[in-house]
Design a protein around this motif. Structure first.
Motif, PDB file in Angstrom:
ATOM      1  N   LEU A   1      -5.559  -8.037  -4.414  1.00  0.00           N
ATOM      2  CA  LEU A   1      -5.130  -7.935  -5.898  1.00  0.00           C
ATOM      3  C   LEU A   1      -4.911  -8.350  -6.879  1.00  0.00           C
ATOM      4  O   LEU A   1      -4.644  -8.405  -7.990  1.00  0.00           O
ATOM      5  CB  LEU A   1      -3.537  -8.142  -5.413  1.00  0.00           C
ATOM      6  CG  LEU A   1      -3.158  -7.279  -4.129  1.00  0.00           C
ATOM      7  CD1 LEU A   1      -1.733  -8.139  -3.428  1.00  0.00           C
ATOM      8  CD2 LEU A   1      -2.147  -5.951  -4.777  1.00  0.00           C
TER       9      LEU A   1
ATOM     10  N   TYR B   1      -3.974   0.914  -9.816  1.00  0.00           N
ATOM     11  CA  TYR B   1      -5.170   0.506  -9.086  1.00  0.00           C
ATOM     12  C   TYR B   1      -5.347   0.887  -7.536  1.00  0.00           C
ATOM     13  O   TYR B   1      -6.447   1.757  -7.648  1.00  0.00           O
ATOM     14  CB  TYR B   1      -5.197  -1.703  -8.953  1.00  0.00           C
ATOM     15  CG  TYR B   1      -6.211  -1.500  -8.531  1.00  0.00           C
ATOM     16  CD1 TYR B   1      -7.430  -1.815  -9.510  1.00  0.00           C
ATOM     17  CD2 TYR B   1      -6.908  -1.948  -7.452  1.00  0.00           C
ATOM     18  CE1 TYR B   1      -8.002  -2.211  -8.743  1.00  0.00           C
ATOM     19  CE2 TYR B   1      -7.554  -2.734  -6.626  1.00  0.00           C
ATOM     20  CZ  TYR B   1      -8.645  -2.131  -7.835  1.00  0.00           C
ATOM     21  OH  TYR B   1     -10.034  -2.777  -6.697  1.00  0.00           O
ATOM     22  N   ARG B   2      -4.312   0.950  -7.118  1.00  0.00           N
ATOM     23  CA  ARG B   2      -3.964   1.911  -5.127  1.00  0.00           C
ATOM     24  C   ARG B   2      -4.419   3.324  -5.547  1.00  0.00           C
ATOM     25  O   ARG B   2      -5.716   3.767  -4.635  1.00  0.00           O
ATOM     26  CB  ARG B   2      -2.776   1.436  -4.734  1.00  0.00           C
ATOM     27  CG  ARG B   2      -3.053   2.338  -3.884  1.00  0.00           C
ATOM     28  CD  ARG B   2      -1.350   1.937  -2.575  1.00  0.00           C
ATOM     29  NE  ARG B   2      -0.300   2.619  -3.648  1.00  0.00           N
ATOM     30  CZ  ARG B   2       0.666   2.427  -3.823  1.00  0.00           C
ATOM     31  NH1 ARG B   2       1.523   0.956  -3.187  1.00  0.00           N
ATOM     32  NH2 ARG B   2       1.999   2.804  -4.462  1.00  0.00           N
ATOM     33  N   GLU B   3      -4.074   3.951  -6.121  1.00  0.00           N
ATOM     34  CA  GLU B   3      -4.689   5.890  -6.471  1.00  0.00           C
ATOM     35  C   GLU B   3      -5.632   5.911  -6.936  1.00  0.00           C
ATOM     36  O   GLU B   3      -6.794   6.842  -6.899  1.00  0.00           O
ATOM     37  CB  GLU B   3      -4.351   6.012  -7.397  1.00  0.00           C
ATOM     38  CG  GLU B   3      -2.452   6.083  -7.131  1.00  0.00           C
ATOM     39  CD  GLU B   3      -1.478   6.318  -7.882  1.00  0.00           C
ATOM     40  OE1 GLU B   3      -1.758   7.115  -9.533  1.00  0.00           O
ATOM     41  OE2 GLU B   3       0.291   7.058  -7.877  1.00  0.00           O
TER      42      GLU B   3
ATOM     43  N   LEU C   1       0.270  -4.821   3.675  1.00  0.00           N
ATOM     44  CA  LEU C   1      -1.116  -4.681   3.624  1.00  0.00           C
ATOM     45  C   LEU C   1      -0.446  -3.435   4.945  1.00  0.00           C
ATOM     46  O   LEU C   1      -0.890  -2.577   4.195  1.00  0.00           O
ATOM     47  CB  LEU C   1      -2.196  -5.189   3.364  1.00  0.00           C
ATOM     48  CG  LEU C   1      -2.333  -5.933   2.503  1.00  0.00           C
ATOM     49  CD1 LEU C   1      -3.741  -7.081   3.199  1.00  0.00           C
ATOM     50  CD2 LEU C   1      -2.082  -5.270   1.451  1.00  0.00           C
TER      51      LEU C   1
ATOM     52  N   HIS D   1      -8.472   3.269  -6.677  1.00  0.00           N
ATOM     53  CA  HIS D   1      -9.136   2.919  -5.140  1.00  0.00           C
ATOM     54  C   HIS D   1      -9.019   2.486  -3.811  1.00  0.00           C
ATOM     55  O   HIS D   1      -9.546   2.498  -3.154  1.00  0.00           O
ATOM     56  CB  HIS D   1      -9.705   1.165  -6.008  1.00  0.00           C
ATOM     57  CG  HIS D   1     -10.171   0.701  -7.479  1.00  0.00           C
ATOM     58  ND1 HIS D   1      -9.229   0.733  -8.175  1.00  0.00           N
ATOM     59  CD2 HIS D   1     -11.356   1.103  -7.386  1.00  0.00           C
ATOM     60  CE1 HIS D   1      -9.384   0.637  -9.659  1.00  0.00           C
ATOM     61  NE2 HIS D   1     -11.115   0.501  -9.139  1.00  0.00           N
TER      62      HIS D   1
ATOM     63  N   ILE E   1      -0.451  -1.920 -10.370  1.00  0.00           N
ATOM     64  CA  ILE E   1      -0.914  -2.065  -9.062  1.00  0.00           C
ATOM     65  C   ILE E   1      -0.771  -0.114  -8.130  1.00  0.00           C
ATOM     66  O   ILE E   1      -1.571  -0.122  -7.595  1.00  0.00           O
ATOM     67  CB  ILE E   1       0.867  -2.829  -8.088  1.00  0.00           C
ATOM     68  CG1 ILE E   1       0.250  -4.005  -8.523  1.00  0.00           C
ATOM     69  CG2 ILE E   1      -0.285  -2.573  -6.664  1.00  0.00           C
ATOM     70  CD1 ILE E   1       1.101  -5.026  -7.963  1.00  0.00           C
TER      71      ILE E   1
ATOM     72  N   ASN F   1       0.620  -1.367   0.117  1.00  0.00           N
ATOM     73  CA  ASN F   1      -0.363  -0.409   0.374  1.00  0.00           C
ATOM     74  C   ASN F   1       1.022   1.003   0.372  1.00  0.00           C
ATOM     75  O   ASN F   1       0.419   2.703   0.005  1.00  0.00           O
ATOM     76  CB  ASN F   1      -0.740   0.239   1.227  1.00  0.00           C
ATOM     77  CG  ASN F   1      -1.893  -1.142   0.946  1.00  0.00           C
ATOM     78  OD1 ASN F   1      -2.666  -1.230   0.210  1.00  0.00           O
ATOM     79  ND2 ASN F   1      -2.812  -1.781   2.368  1.00  0.00           N
ATOM     80  N   THR F   2       2.126   1.281   0.214  1.00  0.00           N
ATOM     81  CA  THR F   2       3.529   2.707   0.142  1.00  0.00           C
ATOM     82  C   THR F   2       4.172   2.147  -0.490  1.00  0.00           C
ATOM     83  O   THR F   2       4.594   3.232  -1.126  1.00  0.00           O
ATOM     84  CB  THR F   2       3.441   2.934   1.490  1.00  0.00           C
ATOM     85  OG1 THR F   2       4.358   1.202   2.213  1.00  0.00           O
ATOM     86  CG2 THR F   2       2.221   2.637   2.541  1.00  0.00           C
TER      87      THR F   2
ATOM     88  N   ALA G   1      -6.241   1.597  -0.570  1.00  0.00           N
ATOM     89  CA  ALA G   1      -5.428   1.071  -0.606  1.00  0.00           C
ATOM     90  C   ALA G   1      -6.512  -0.627  -0.806  1.00  0.00           C
ATOM     91  O   ALA G   1      -7.272  -0.563  -0.030  1.00  0.00           O
ATOM     92  CB  ALA G   1      -5.196   1.441   1.087  1.00  0.00           C
ATOM     93  N   PHE G   2      -5.314  -1.532  -0.734  1.00  0.00           N
ATOM     94  CA  PHE G   2      -5.472  -2.654  -0.143  1.00  0.00           C
ATOM     95  C   PHE G   2      -5.924  -3.007   0.554  1.00  0.00           C
ATOM     96  O   PHE G   2      -5.433  -3.317   1.797  1.00  0.00           O
ATOM     97  CB  PHE G   2      -4.359  -3.829  -1.096  1.00  0.00           C
ATOM     98  CG  PHE G   2      -4.284  -3.488  -2.667  1.00  0.00           C
ATOM     99  CD1 PHE G   2      -5.261  -3.478  -3.464  1.00  0.00           C
ATOM    100  CD2 PHE G   2      -2.947  -2.665  -2.718  1.00  0.00           C
ATOM    101  CE1 PHE G   2      -4.640  -3.894  -5.008  1.00  0.00           C
ATOM    102  CE2 PHE G   2      -3.049  -2.267  -4.099  1.00  0.00           C
ATOM    103  CZ  PHE G   2      -3.577  -2.807  -5.080  1.00  0.00           C
TER     104      PHE G   2
END
Length: 113
Positions: free
Chosen positions: A87, A74-76, A107, A78, A71, A50-51, A80-81
């Motif tokens: 994933l 997607y994180r940006e 995570l 949606h 990855i 996540n970071t 944090a996973f």
């Protein structure tokens, strides 16, 4: 220096910066890696998915530049996973790919793989 020489010099500088950045990432996240046969080995460090930057994600087994960028994108989009299974929603990642790198990620600060 003519325009062609300037472009060549700029390209050389760019390549050197990319190599230097890759080396720094390798040194800072060097606890995760691959053995001589390309099999992931656990050296006592798990990367926070996540970071982590795209460059950091590329040290994970099965993750190249495209999947690493997927990855991060997607994180940006949606946030944090919240689960490892989330994933699988990232383009070009499925259960098999995730199984390769899941032991090396976390995570959050206190998560287990």
């Amino acid at each position: 220096m003519n325009k062609a020489d300037q472009k060549s010099a700029g390209l050389v500088v760019f390549v050197l910066l990319v190599v230097a950045a890759g080396f720094l990432v390798y040194m800072s996240v060097g606890q995760v890696g691959l053995d001589d046969e390309g099999v992931g080995i656990d050296l006592g460090y798990r990367l926070n998915v996540n970071t982590a930057s795209a460059a950091e994600l590329q040290v994970l087994p099965g993750i190249g530049p495209t999947i690493a960028e997927n990855i991060v994108s997607y994180r940006e989009a949606h946030g944090a996973f919240e689960s490892f299974e989330q994933l699988d929603d990232v383009s070009r990642i499925g259960a098999k790919t995730r199984a390769k790198f899941q032991p090396y990620i976390k995570l959050g600060e206190n998560d287990t793989p």
